[in-house]
Scaffold this motif. Structure first.
Motif, PDB file in Angstrom:
ATOM      1  N   LEU A  93       1.113  -1.144   0.231  1.00 30.14           N
ATOM      2  CA  LEU A  93       0.054   0.037   0.012  1.00 30.14           C
ATOM      3  C   LEU A  93       0.975   1.091  -0.274  1.00 30.14           C
ATOM      4  N   GLY A  94       2.035   0.712  -0.684  1.00 35.58           N
ATOM      5  CA  GLY A  94       2.722   2.255  -0.336  1.00 35.58           C
ATOM      6  C   GLY A  94       4.195   1.599  -1.024  1.00 35.58           C
ATOM      7  N   GLY A  95       4.829   2.394  -1.602  1.00 35.34           N
ATOM      8  CA  GLY A  95       6.510   2.236  -1.747  1.00 35.34           C
ATOM      9  C   GLY A  95       6.915   1.699  -2.277  1.00 35.34           C
ATOM     10  N   GLY A  96       8.278   0.988  -2.955  1.00 28.85           N
ATOM     11  CA  GLY A  96       8.899   0.564  -3.730  1.00 28.85           C
ATOM     12  C   GLY A  96       9.794  -0.587  -3.823  1.00 28.85           C
ATOM     13  N   TYR A  97      10.472  -1.140  -4.765  1.00 34.79           N
ATOM     14  CA  TYR A  97      11.742  -1.304  -4.950  1.00 34.79           C
ATOM     15  C   TYR A  97      12.534  -1.359  -6.068  1.00 34.79           C
ATOM     16  N   ASP A  98      13.361  -1.754  -6.180  1.00 30.77           N
ATOM     17  CA  ASP A  98      14.331  -1.466  -7.371  1.00 30.77           C
ATOM     18  C   ASP A  98      15.223  -2.755  -8.283  1.00 30.77           C
ATOM     19  N   GLN A  99      15.219  -2.910  -8.918  1.00 27.69           N
ATOM     20  CA  GLN A  99      16.424  -3.841  -9.081  1.00 27.69           C
ATOM     21  C   GLN A  99      17.239  -4.205  -9.192  1.00 27.69           C
ATOM     22  N   ASN A 100      17.974  -3.882  -8.270  1.00 26.91           N
ATOM     23  CA  ASN A 100      19.312  -3.576  -7.828  1.00 26.91           C
ATOM     24  C   ASN A 100      18.873  -3.696  -6.967  1.00 26.91           C
ATOM     25  N   ASP A 101      18.823  -3.385  -5.744  1.00 22.14           N
ATOM     26  CA  ASP A 101      18.631  -3.452  -4.723  1.00 22.14           C
ATOM     27  C   ASP A 101      17.931  -5.328  -4.818  1.00 22.14           C
ATOM     28  N   LEU A 102      18.019  -5.281  -5.367  1.00 20.93           N
ATOM     29  CA  LEU A 102      17.269  -7.343  -5.566  1.00 20.93           C
ATOM     30  C   LEU A 102      18.093  -7.905  -5.982  1.00 20.93           C
ATOM     31  N   ASP A 107       9.919   5.727  -2.313  1.00 21.59           N
ATOM     32  CA  ASP A 107       8.641   6.682  -0.946  1.00 21.59           C
ATOM     33  C   ASP A 107       9.451   7.764  -0.046  1.00 21.59           C
ATOM     34  N   PRO A 108       8.838   8.920   0.572  1.00 22.80           N
ATOM     35  CA  PRO A 108       9.370   9.267   1.545  1.00 22.80           C
ATOM     36  C   PRO A 108       8.775   9.324   2.881  1.00 22.80           C
ATOM     37  N   SER A 109       7.682   8.427   2.830  1.00 19.23           N
ATOM     38  CA  SER A 109       7.015   7.464   4.009  1.00 19.23           C
ATOM     39  C   SER A 109       7.960   6.948   4.654  1.00 19.23           C
ATOM     40  N   GLY A 110       8.456   5.996   3.790  1.00 17.23           N
ATOM     41  CA  GLY A 110      10.143   4.781   4.346  1.00 17.23           C
ATOM     42  C   GLY A 110       9.282   2.950   4.456  1.00 17.23           C
ATOM     43  N   TYR A 152      16.504  -8.988  10.632  1.00 17.55           N
ATOM     44  CA  TYR A 152      16.612  -9.240   9.203  1.00 17.55           C
ATOM     45  C   TYR A 152      17.206  -8.429   8.491  1.00 17.55           C
ATOM     46  N   GLU A 153      18.548  -9.065   7.992  1.00 17.15           N
ATOM     47  CA  GLU A 153      19.438  -8.484   7.199  1.00 17.15           C
ATOM     48  C   GLU A 153      18.763  -7.844   5.557  1.00 17.15           C
ATOM     49  N   VAL A 154      18.520  -6.933   5.424  1.00 17.15           N
ATOM     50  CA  VAL A 154      17.963  -6.204   4.051  1.00 17.15           C
ATOM     51  C   VAL A 154      18.789  -5.617   3.398  1.00 17.15           C
ATOM     52  N   VAL A 155      18.129  -5.743   1.795  1.00 20.82           N
ATOM     53  CA  VAL A 155      18.646  -4.543   1.050  1.00 20.82           C
ATOM     54  C   VAL A 155      17.540  -3.758   1.033  1.00 20.82           C
ATOM     55  N   VAL A 156      17.919  -2.426   1.123  1.00 24.28           N
ATOM     56  CA  VAL A 156      16.734  -1.224   0.994  1.00 24.28           C
ATOM     57  C   VAL A 156      17.322  -0.049   0.315  1.00 24.28           C
ATOM     58  N   ASP A 157      16.719   0.782  -0.586  1.00 24.17           N
ATOM     59  CA  ASP A 157      17.457   1.900  -1.207  1.00 24.17           C
ATOM     60  C   ASP A 157      18.906   1.815  -0.683  1.00 24.17           C
ATOM     61  N   GLY A 158      19.029   0.691  -1.718  1.00 20.66           N
ATOM     62  CA  GLY A 158      20.647   0.868  -2.084  1.00 20.66           C
ATOM     63  C   GLY A 158      21.675   0.246  -0.709  1.00 20.66           C
ATOM     64  N   GLN A 159      20.576   0.722   0.349  1.00 17.97           N
ATOM     65  CA  GLN A 159      22.100  -0.494   1.805  1.00 17.97           C
ATOM     66  C   GLN A 159      21.291  -0.829   2.572  1.00 17.97           C
TER      67      GLN A 159
END
Length: 524
Positions: free
Chosen positions: A202-211, A239-242, A431-438
């Motif tokens: 219901l908001g936000g998104g993903y980037d293929q590079n992160d995945l 999304d600035p909402s995080g 959990y260790e995950v990649v979000v917004d490039g980090q």
């Protein structure tokens, strides 16, 4: 019953002034909006199947349902649809789409025309940082549509749900989804390429590079991720909402557990209309029929209109009927559920009886990463597993009456939440995950929903049978030795609300406990 110009109020549509809500002024009369209208089930249709009996059977013994026949039998009556179309034409509203099998019809038009059509006064409100369109009181429908129309969603676009996670910079004691799956004895190395996992966002998104970064580090191929927009929403990466943390957490956890599975991400507006429409889109998809639907967003039951609750409940019922497992996070603010009114609350849709509600635990690991113990997740700072007893849904027949406590405020005995639990601790074992490039450390019951959705896909791929509506079977198997790890330490109390304690057997913090994946597969 009050009448407005020969209209009657739509039962369950009432909205009230909310704490912190400030009136800004009337809504722009020329603003165009799209509204979803849900109709009653076809009169004289067949009796609803007994899902409790079906759910108690092992999936290998269940009869396959005829989806097409069920959709036709349980859908809307063509005559009812025509009545609503005539009503729309009379008020100069446009019929955009009709879904007889979903019992919904989509109308579009201006604020002014919807005000006139449904006897409402749409206004602009402000709450915190959000401006939104809403109303007070009931929606009204003509007398001849009384009982025909059950729900009108979309007049209000107030943000409804919150993602159930807590994200922070990466910390040393984090774990990977791979580690958790291994600790929980989930089947490994299963080819899930024929399985689809639907993820609701219901908001936000993903980037293929992160995945790509995440899965390369995990030594796994990047999954096939498909984006589907609902009600005009889409992949809103950055999304600035995080909310990116929610989206990328869901994808990375589900695809790590179910390797090769197709991850179908349904992006929808954060509103009652968007949330329900997204579930319908996933459940009725013929191109990507899901094995499981994962929901990591929710709101307290009291935040929903009764009609909205009923609309979501019907969508979850159909999912169960079609053999789809719906998993949902139980919340991250303990029994308080982020309401802070001194009362205990359940999160919805986790509290829906057709949903596998997912609670949170904390892993206690030794220096080598071996699991020493698992306790109820409660960081003592407002972050704790959601859970409790529903104010809305009665106790289902498959939950043990002698183990489900009465609701701590009302004394009612309702649907107990959660059903299963898993690692969610945002501080001790994130959990260790990649979000917004980090790389980040993320916790919350948001992680448990895709974890178990992934397990359902693994079981389906391994056995050839989709687990589907599995909750009644899980409760029937509670007495099986070693199938579950009974989490019996801790509580989900978050002041000022009273909470619940983890005990032997089922409890309103961690449910049955945590399941061992390979042993569950053997039972399937």
């Amino acid at each position: 019953m009050p009448v407005v110009n020969d209209r009657v109020p739509l039962v369950g549509s009432e909205r009230h002034i909310r704490k912190g809500q400030t009136l800004v002024g009337p809504a722009d009369s020329h603003e165009r909006l799209s509204v979803t209208v849900q109709l009653r089930r076809r009169p004289g249709g067949p009796e609803l199947p007994d899902l409790e009996t079906i759910g108690r059977e092992r999936p290998s013994r269940r009869r396959q349902v005829d989806r097409e026949a069920l959709m036709a039998a349980l859908g809307a009556d063509p005559g009812d649809l025509e009545k609503v179309k005539q009503f729309a034409r009379h008020h100069e509203l446009t019929v955009e789409e009709t879904f007889p099998e979903r019992r919904t019809i989509r109308l579009s038009g201006t604020v002014d025309r919807f005000n006139r059509a449904f006897g409402v006064q749409l206004k602009q409100y402000r709450e915190g940082a959000h401006n939104y369109r809403s109303r007070q009181g009931s929606v009204f429908v003509p007398r001849h549509l009384q009982g025909v129309v059950e729900r009108v969603s979309g007049l209000t676009d107030r943000p409804l749900a919150a993602p159930h996670n807590k994200a922070m910079p990466k910390i040393a004691q984090g774990v990977t989804a791979q580690q958790v799956a291994q600790l929980y004895d989930f089947p490994q190395g299963v080819d899930c390429s024929r399985q689809n996992i639907a993820v609701i966002e219901l908001g936000g998104g993903y980037d293929q590079n992160d995945l790509d970064t995440y899965f390369h580090t995990m030594n796994l191929p990047s999954p096939n991720v498909v984006t589907i927009g609902v009600d005009g929403a889409g992949n809103n990466y950055g999304d600035p909402s995080g909310a990116d943390a929610e989206v990328e957490l869901d994808i990375e956890v589900a695809a790590t557990v179910a390797q090769g599975a197709n991850i179908i991400v349904y992006f929808a507006p954060n509103s009652e209309q968007g949330f329900i429409d997204a579930i319908y889109a996933a459940v009725f998809s013929s191109q990507y029929p899901p094995t499981a639907v994962s929901i990591s967003w929710g709101a307290p039951e009291a935040a929903w209109t009764p009609a909205g609750l009923a609309g979501m409940d019907w969508a979850c019922f159909l999912a169960a009927l079609f053999g789809i497992t719906v998993t949902a996070a139980s919340g991250d603010n303990g029994s308080n559920d982020n309401v802070y009114d001194g009362l205990a609350h359940c999160d919805f849709p986790a509290s829906d009886p057709y949903v596998l509600a997912c609670g949170g635990t904390s892993l206690q690991l030794d220096g080598n990463g071996a699991l020493q113990n698992e306790v109820c997740w409660n960081n003592g700072n407002g972050w704790a597993t959601g859970g409790g007893v529903s104010d809305t849904f009665p106790l289902p027949g498959w939950q043990p009456e002698d183990e489900i406590p009465r609701q701590v405020d009302t004394g009612l005995q309702g649907r107990g939440v959660p059903d299963l639990s898993g690692n969610a601790d945002a501080m001790q074992s994130p959990y260790e995950v990649v979000v917004d490039g980090q790389w980040m450390s993320v916790g919350g019951t948001s992680a448990v929903s895709p974890l178990y959705a992934g397990l359902m896909a693994v079981i389906a791929a391994s056995s050839g049978y989709r687990p589907g509506f599995i909750s009644p079977l899980l409760y029937q198997l509670m007495a099986q030795p070693n199938l579950f790890f009974d989490v019996d330490s801790g509580s989900n109390t978050v002041q000022p609300a009273p909470g619940y304690s983890a005990v032997k057997g089922w409890d309103a913090c961690t449910g049955i406990g945590r399941v061992y994946g390979n042993l569950l597969l053997a039972q399937i």
